[in-house]
Design an enzyme around this catalytic site. Sequence first.
Site, PDB file in Angstrom:
ATOM      1  N   ASP A 280       0.883  -1.145  -0.014  1.00  0.00           N
ATOM      2  CA  ASP A 280      -0.052  -0.009   0.178  1.00  0.00           C
ATOM      3  C   ASP A 280       0.748   1.215   0.122  1.00  0.00           C
ATOM      4  OD1 ASP A 280      -2.220  -1.565  -0.101  1.00  0.00           O
ATOM      5  OD2 ASP A 280      -2.262  -1.677   2.240  1.00  0.00           O
TER       6      ASP A 280
ATOM      7  N   LYS B 251       1.870   2.324  -5.170  1.00  0.00           N
ATOM      8  CA  LYS B 251       2.659   2.001  -6.318  1.00  0.00           C
ATOM      9  C   LYS B 251       1.486   2.174  -7.745  1.00  0.00           C
ATOM     10  CE  LYS B 251       2.335  -2.040  -4.415  1.00  0.00           C
ATOM     11  NZ  LYS B 251       1.965  -2.142  -3.073  1.00  0.00           N
TER      12      LYS B 251
ATOM     13  N   GLY C 117      -4.791  -4.297  -3.651  1.00  0.00           N
ATOM     14  CA  GLY C 117      -5.822  -3.083  -3.840  1.00  0.00           C
ATOM     15  C   GLY C 117      -5.088  -1.824  -4.204  1.00  0.00           C
ATOM     16  N   HIS C 118      -5.117  -1.434  -5.330  1.00  0.00           N
ATOM     17  CA  HIS C 118      -4.296  -0.589  -6.242  1.00  0.00           C
ATOM     18  C   HIS C 118      -5.290   0.736  -6.490  1.00  0.00           C
ATOM     19  CE1 HIS C 118      -0.880  -3.263  -7.322  1.00  0.00           C
ATOM     20  NE2 HIS C 118      -1.056  -3.244  -5.853  1.00  0.00           N
TER      21      HIS C 118
ATOM     22  N   GLN D  64       1.955  -5.739  -3.241  1.00  0.00           N
ATOM     23  CA  GLN D  64       2.568  -5.844  -1.904  1.00  0.00           C
ATOM     24  C   GLN D  64       3.855  -5.159  -2.040  1.00  0.00           C
ATOM     25  OE1 GLN D  64       1.386  -9.213  -3.485  1.00  0.00           O
ATOM     26  NE2 GLN D  64      -0.263  -8.533  -2.903  1.00  0.00           N
TER      27      GLN D  64
HETATM   28  P1  GDP Z   1      -0.900   0.573  -3.626  1.00  0.00           P
HETATM   29  O1  GDP Z   1      -1.517  -0.834  -3.071  1.00  0.00           O
HETATM   30  O2  GDP Z   1       0.691   0.613  -3.371  1.00  0.00           O
HETATM   31  O3  GDP Z   1      -1.076   0.902  -5.072  1.00  0.00           O
HETATM   32  O4  GDP Z   1      -1.407   1.818  -2.532  1.00  0.00           O
HETATM   33  P2  GDP Z   1      -3.012   1.868  -2.125  1.00  0.00           P
HETATM   34  O5  GDP Z   1      -3.755   2.252  -3.332  1.00  0.00           O
HETATM   35  O6  GDP Z   1      -3.322   0.533  -1.617  1.00  0.00           O
HETATM   36  O7  GDP Z   1      -2.968   2.807  -1.207  1.00  0.00           O
HETATM   37  C1  GDP Z   1      -2.226   4.022  -1.365  1.00  0.00           C
HETATM   38  C2  GDP Z   1      -3.217   5.342  -0.850  1.00  0.00           C
HETATM   39  O8  GDP Z   1      -2.574   6.426  -0.799  1.00  0.00           O
HETATM   40  C3  GDP Z   1      -4.234   5.350  -1.983  1.00  0.00           C
HETATM   41  O9  GDP Z   1      -5.454   5.612  -1.500  1.00  0.00           O
HETATM   42  C4  GDP Z   1      -4.016   6.664  -2.738  1.00  0.00           C
HETATM   43  O10 GDP Z   1      -5.039   7.391  -3.630  1.00  0.00           O
HETATM   44  C5  GDP Z   1      -3.387   7.316  -1.694  1.00  0.00           C
HETATM   45  N1  GDP Z   1      -2.025   8.269  -2.169  1.00  0.00           N
HETATM   46  C6  GDP Z   1      -1.124   8.083  -2.906  1.00  0.00           C
HETATM   47  N2  GDP Z   1      -0.257   8.993  -2.927  1.00  0.00           N
HETATM   48  C7  GDP Z   1      -0.806   9.900  -2.228  1.00  0.00           C
HETATM   49  C8  GDP Z   1      -0.226  11.205  -1.497  1.00  0.00           C
HETATM   50  O11 GDP Z   1       0.759  11.634  -1.840  1.00  0.00           O
HETATM   51  N3  GDP Z   1      -0.714  11.770  -0.659  1.00  0.00           N
HETATM   52  C9  GDP Z   1      -2.100  11.379  -0.037  1.00  0.00           C
HETATM   53  N4  GDP Z   1      -2.820  11.924   0.807  1.00  0.00           N
HETATM   54  N5  GDP Z   1      -2.579  10.070  -0.539  1.00  0.00           N
HETATM   55  C10 GDP Z   1      -1.759   9.487  -1.542  1.00  0.00           C
HETATM   56  P1  IMO Z   2      -1.109  -4.166  -2.273  1.00  0.00           P
HETATM   57  O1  IMO Z   2      -0.615  -4.378  -3.612  1.00  0.00           O
HETATM   58  C1  IMO Z   2      -0.874  -4.530   2.103  1.00  0.00           C
HETATM   59  C2  IMO Z   2      -0.759  -8.742   3.586  1.00  0.00           C
HETATM   60  C3  IMO Z   2      -2.094  -9.183   4.282  1.00  0.00           C
HETATM   61  C4  IMO Z   2      -1.485  -9.965   5.365  1.00  0.00           C
HETATM   62  C5  IMO Z   2      -0.336 -10.730   4.211  1.00  0.00           C
HETATM   63  C6  IMO Z   2      -0.709 -12.132   3.628  1.00  0.00           C
HETATM   64  O2  IMO Z   2      -2.209  -3.264  -2.282  1.00  0.00           O
HETATM   65  O3  IMO Z   2       0.182  -3.280  -1.450  1.00  0.00           O
HETATM   66  P2  IMO Z   2      -2.446 -12.629   1.750  1.00  0.00           P
HETATM   67  O4  IMO Z   2      -3.959 -12.513   1.523  1.00  0.00           O
HETATM   68  O5  IMO Z   2      -1.698 -12.131   0.812  1.00  0.00           O
HETATM   69  O6  IMO Z   2      -2.242 -14.037   1.837  1.00  0.00           O
HETATM   70  O7  IMO Z   2      -2.186 -11.989   3.194  1.00  0.00           O
HETATM   71  O8  IMO Z   2      -0.085  -9.682   3.405  1.00  0.00           O
HETATM   72  N1  IMO Z   2      -1.053  -8.101   2.299  1.00  0.00           N
HETATM   73  C7  IMO Z   2      -1.162  -6.843   1.852  1.00  0.00           C
HETATM   74  N2  IMO Z   2      -0.819  -5.784   2.751  1.00  0.00           N
HETATM   75  N3  IMO Z   2      -1.033  -4.477   0.744  1.00  0.00           N
HETATM   76  C8  IMO Z   2      -1.351  -5.490  -0.186  1.00  0.00           C
HETATM   77  O9  IMO Z   2      -1.377  -5.355  -1.503  1.00  0.00           O
HETATM   78  C9  IMO Z   2      -1.408  -6.760   0.642  1.00  0.00           C
HETATM   79  N4  IMO Z   2      -1.441  -7.924   0.128  1.00  0.00           N
HETATM   80  C10 IMO Z   2      -1.354  -8.837   0.864  1.00  0.00           C
HETATM   81  O10 IMO Z   2      -2.536  -7.986   4.833  1.00  0.00           O
HETATM   82  O11 IMO Z   2      -0.863  -9.621   6.171  1.00  0.00           O
HETATM   83 MG    MG Z   3      -2.895  -1.397  -1.698  1.00  0.00          MG
END
Ligand code: GDP
Ligand code: IMO
Ligand code: MG
Length: 429
Positions: free
Chosen positions: A13, A16, A40-41, A224
């Site tokens: 999270d 990316k 979850g992207h 991840q």
């Molecule tokens: P990913 O899994 O690495 O793609 O990241 P996620 O989407 O799960 O979580 C990143 C969250 O941070 C999302 O809700 C983005 O919209 C938000 N986000 C990304 N960059 C920024 C930033 O610079 N500032 C803020 N406030 N939110 C951001």
């Molecule tokens: P993105 O791509 C954050 C964590 C789960 C758990 C562990 C194993 O959005 O960054 P799993 O379901 O993969 O067997 O769970 O990994 N986990 C993540 N944490 N971002 C993710 O994906 C994750 N995908 C799995 O919370 O601790």
């Molecule tokens: Mg994510």
Amino acid sequence: MATTCVLGAQWGDEGKARVVDLLADTADIVVRYQGGGNAGHTVVFEGQTYRLHLIPSGILRPHATCVVAHGVVVDCGTLLGEVDELRKRGVEVGANLVISDRAHVVMPWHKRLDVKREEMAGSRAHGTTGRGIGPCYADKVSYRGIRVGDLYDEEWFAERLRMNIEEKNRLLVDAYGGEPLEFEPIRDEYMRYAELIKPFVGDAVTLLLDAVDAGKNILFEGAQGVLLDVDLGSYPYVTGSNSCALGVPSGTGVPPRSLDRVIGVAKVYMTRVGTGPFPTEDEGEGGQRLRDAGHEYGTTTGRPRRCGWFDAVAMRYSVRSNGIDEVVLVKLDVLRGFPTIKVCTAYESPDGQRLDRMPATASELNRVVPVYEELPGFEEDVTGARVPADLPQNALDLLAFIEQQMGAPISQVSVGPSREQIVRMNGAS
Ligand code: GDP
Ligand code: IMO
Ligand code: MG
């Protein structure tokens, strides 16, 4: 750009997808190479928020071909739901999406085993996303898996299905006391999926090898993060795949030497979802404030993310083990208003020894105490910053300190979720 990998350098999270979305502007192909529906992207642009789990974030760039490579475990229901949702929102999904015929399919027993195991573990639960990821990868390496290509040979598929149902029912019914799986409904469901995903299925290995030979711009989108990697991460509190850069060749078939550039994405603080060690976790007011300001709730499960401070020991480890060429640091805006900002520069072990390397075991990592440097915070709203000169001096000093601690240059700093909220640091391309 040639071939670039964008990976999470922390516990997932990191943002990316927002970085992939930016770079996808000039990419020919965007590839997911590992993970599955656990990811979850989030991509935000023109006031719209898109949440993706399996389809590469490049799908929002109409010129790019998006590939779900064989390192990904594919949940057909999730995939089709995502296609529908994107189309409803006017995003084109057709010949621009290719699903590898070698990718493993997440089957109903994978999800049920994932959930049952978690239930049985009670307070020792792993905190998985419940998407069947671990059980699916386990079947892959124990030769029980079913691949996308297998769905198109009905007899072969039926045989694999029967064999799995026999085996999994022993586990599900005898060990976990659940309901047995039935052959026919699962066969029918997956034959229906096979028809629906057929337009997307193809030989992704050849497609990618041809693209490498042709010098196309290929972007590999990690899921991840390094600290959740099955080998490099805080085992056993990891995910089932290689989320680090070495997942690219194994998960796609491109030769290891064809990766030109590795970009690590990191938050300017740290979060983790699920169980496992987190040395810089702040369970007090600071952590809550980060959670509130950063909206730190999971994209896939909605769970509150555990929050803490930037860990330079972990980042150095990620940088070195992945050959990270540059770091994109996100969420600088979230730190606004903190009187001081902590950065962990080393760990201290229970016997008082200073550690500046990442311990191998979760129990050792659980016992270390972070050594912090405290830097002055900033009061200014940075969400409108677009060049380094727009940033307050304290923020610039913080970035310089982090850069020196990580051992990799910061190429861009994100100051908000939206596409344009990015500051290219001096000299970055
Ligand atoms: P990913 O899994 O690495 O793609 O990241 P996620 O989407 O799960 O979580 C990143 C969250 O941070 C999302 O809700 C983005 O919209 C938000 N986000 C990304 N960059 C920024 C930033 O610079 N500032 C803020 N406030 N939110 C951001
Ligand atoms: P993105 O791509 C954050 C964590 C789960 C758990 C562990 C194993 O959005 O960054 P799993 O379901 O993969 O067997 O769970 O990994 N986990 C993540 N944490 N971002 C993710 O994906 C994750 N995908 C799995 O919370 O601790
Ligand atoms: Mg994510």
